[in-house]
Design an enzyme around this catalytic site. Structure first.
Site, PDB file in Angstrom:
ATOM      1  N   LYS A 143       0.831  -1.203   0.000  1.00  0.00           N
ATOM      2  CA  LYS A 143       0.000   0.000   0.000  1.00  0.00           C
ATOM      3  C   LYS A 143       0.869   1.259   0.000  1.00  0.00           C
ATOM      4  O   LYS A 143       0.625   2.214  -0.723  1.00  0.00           O
ATOM      5  CB  LYS A 143      -0.937  -0.001   1.219  1.00  0.00           C
ATOM      6  CG  LYS A 143      -2.047  -1.049   1.114  1.00  0.00           C
ATOM      7  CD  LYS A 143      -2.806  -1.251   2.428  1.00  0.00           C
ATOM      8  CE  LYS A 143      -3.767  -2.434   2.293  1.00  0.00           C
ATOM      9  NZ  LYS A 143      -4.492  -2.757   3.526  1.00  0.00           N
ATOM     10  N   ASP A 175     -10.754   2.872   3.947  1.00  0.00           N
ATOM     11  CA  ASP A 175     -11.028   1.425   3.970  1.00  0.00           C
ATOM     12  C   ASP A 175     -12.524   1.162   3.776  1.00  0.00           C
ATOM     13  O   ASP A 175     -12.913   0.074   3.364  1.00  0.00           O
ATOM     14  CB  ASP A 175     -10.633   0.840   5.337  1.00  0.00           C
ATOM     15  CG  ASP A 175      -9.364   0.024   5.289  1.00  0.00           C
ATOM     16  OD1 ASP A 175      -9.067  -0.537   4.216  1.00  0.00           O
ATOM     17  OD2 ASP A 175      -8.696  -0.057   6.328  1.00  0.00           O
ATOM     18  N   GLN A 182      -4.341  -0.998   9.632  1.00  0.00           N
ATOM     19  CA  GLN A 182      -4.343  -2.385   9.142  1.00  0.00           C
ATOM     20  C   GLN A 182      -4.936  -3.332  10.185  1.00  0.00           C
ATOM     21  O   GLN A 182      -4.601  -3.253  11.370  1.00  0.00           O
ATOM     22  CB  GLN A 182      -2.899  -2.794   8.776  1.00  0.00           C
ATOM     23  CG  GLN A 182      -2.767  -4.149   8.109  1.00  0.00           C
ATOM     24  CD  GLN A 182      -3.383  -4.212   6.707  1.00  0.00           C
ATOM     25  OE1 GLN A 182      -3.563  -3.200   6.037  1.00  0.00           O
ATOM     26  NE2 GLN A 182      -3.725  -5.408   6.266  1.00  0.00           N
TER      27      GLN A 182
HETATM   28  N1  GUN Z   1      -6.685  -6.614   6.601  1.00  0.00           N
HETATM   29  C1  GUN Z   1      -6.970  -7.395   5.545  1.00  0.00           C
HETATM   30  N2  GUN Z   1      -7.511  -6.652   4.552  1.00  0.00           N
HETATM   31  C2  GUN Z   1      -7.565  -5.387   5.004  1.00  0.00           C
HETATM   32  C3  GUN Z   1      -8.014  -4.160   4.433  1.00  0.00           C
HETATM   33  O1  GUN Z   1      -8.487  -4.086   3.308  1.00  0.00           O
HETATM   34  N3  GUN Z   1      -7.877  -3.066   5.230  1.00  0.00           N
HETATM   35  C4  GUN Z   1      -7.378  -3.124   6.484  1.00  0.00           C
HETATM   36  N4  GUN Z   1      -7.309  -1.991   7.178  1.00  0.00           N
HETATM   37  N5  GUN Z   1      -6.960  -4.238   7.035  1.00  0.00           N
HETATM   38  C5  GUN Z   1      -7.045  -5.355   6.294  1.00  0.00           C
END
Ligand code: GUN
Length: 308
Positions: free
Chosen positions: A62, A129, A106
């Protein structure tokens, strides 16, 4: 192409990597143009707590993508023993930082931190998100603002291969907050007859074999055998598992499924890049969005997602 008698048809592959790259190029151009016009670049804060190895890889991807498109990346790597209070304080400071347009914490978080409390501490205007109850509520009420990344990734892929969900039977296997539930809302919004199956569903096969669009996000290797799949279905395998040799494997038995499906997303090179591209798109939108209660502006903000 018409199949020869006796010849096995194989599905077209949905190239998530390529579709993601197209979105990324558009975002990059848009940011470059804005900078040329004197508008500062969008900023994305990515917060990780502890050292879950899978999370570390996702977060790294990311952050790299963020810099690649010319966004400003704000990195916060916190130790496992960070308290809930400290994390909420960080989120609040990011909420108040005008250079930060998107905030991503995350998941999963360590057990001593409430994910609900953290998600709810993010200002919805920065909820890239798409997990905040306000964001999900807006999607449920058909006035979406920001959209959860994986599910809008599925919709973007459908658009890209020219499949309109309107009136089709879409079956989702897996009812998680992160994927299954938001995807059900997205497919409903696009006019699909939507069925959500989950761990208490009896006779899963009887639902799967009705699916014109099938999306599986469970996290169990081979939970969907290929012979359950309806002829010519469009199949999205969103499961990420590791087999006994450490190889990344999906939830759908790919080899047999591709003999039934008309389109299928591969296990790797599919949703990883797609979800990251959607996150950047959300961040770009968040940098220009106006969460006004004015109805006309709400419409503009949802159109923006589609037209950007
Ligand atoms: N953990 C697994 N997928 C995601 C996501 O798309 N966003 C976040 N914040 N955590 C995750």
């Amino acid at each position: 192409v018409l199949p020869f008698l006796g010849q096995i048809m194989t599905a077209n592959i949905i190239d998530g990597k390529k579709i993601a790259q197209e979105t990324i190029s558009e975002i990059k151009k848009s940011i470059a143009k804005n900078i040329n016009d004197g508008i500062s670049p969008p900023g994305l804060a990515v917060v990780i707590v502890g050292d879950n190895p899978a999370s570390a890889i996702y977060v790294r991807n990311k952050r790299i993508a963020c810099e690649e498109v010319g966004m400003k990346s704000f990195n916060h790597d916190l130790p496992e023993d960070t308290s809930e209070k400290e994390l909420i304080e960080l989120v609040k400071s990011l909420n108040n930082n005008s250079e930060v347009h998107g905030i991503l914490v995350q998941l999963p978080l360590p057990d001593h931190i409430s994910e609900t409390k953290i998600i709810e501490s993010i200002d919805p205007i920065k909820d890239v998100d798409g997990f905040h109850p306000y964001t999900i509520g807006r999607l449920m009420q058909r006035i979406p603002v920001l959209r959860p990344c994986t599910s809008i990734g599925v919709i973007t892929m459908l658009d890209s291969i020219g499949i309109d969900p309107m009136g089709k039977h879409a079956v989702i296997v897996g009812a998680s907050n992160l994927v299954g539930r938001p995807l059900a809302l997205e497919l409903l919004l696009r006019g699909a007859t939507t069925t959500v199956c989950h761990k208490f569903t009896k006779n899963l096969e009887s639902f799967v074999n009705q699916a014109e669009i099938l999306a599986v996000a469970v996290g169990k290797i081979g939970i969907i055998p290929g012979n359950w799949i309806k002829k010519d279905a469009v199949v999205f395998d969103i499961g990420i598992n590791r087999d006994e040799n450490g190889k990344v494997t999906g939830d759908v038995d790919f080899k047999t499924a591709k003999e039934q499906a008309s389109w299928i997303s591969p296990v790797s090179g599919g949703f990883g890049p797609m979800t990251v591209a959607m996150l950047l798109k959300n961040t770009l939108i968040a940098s220009s969005i106006n969460m006004s209660n004015n109805k006309k502006e709400r419409k503009i903000s949802s159109d923006k997602w589609i037209n950007i």
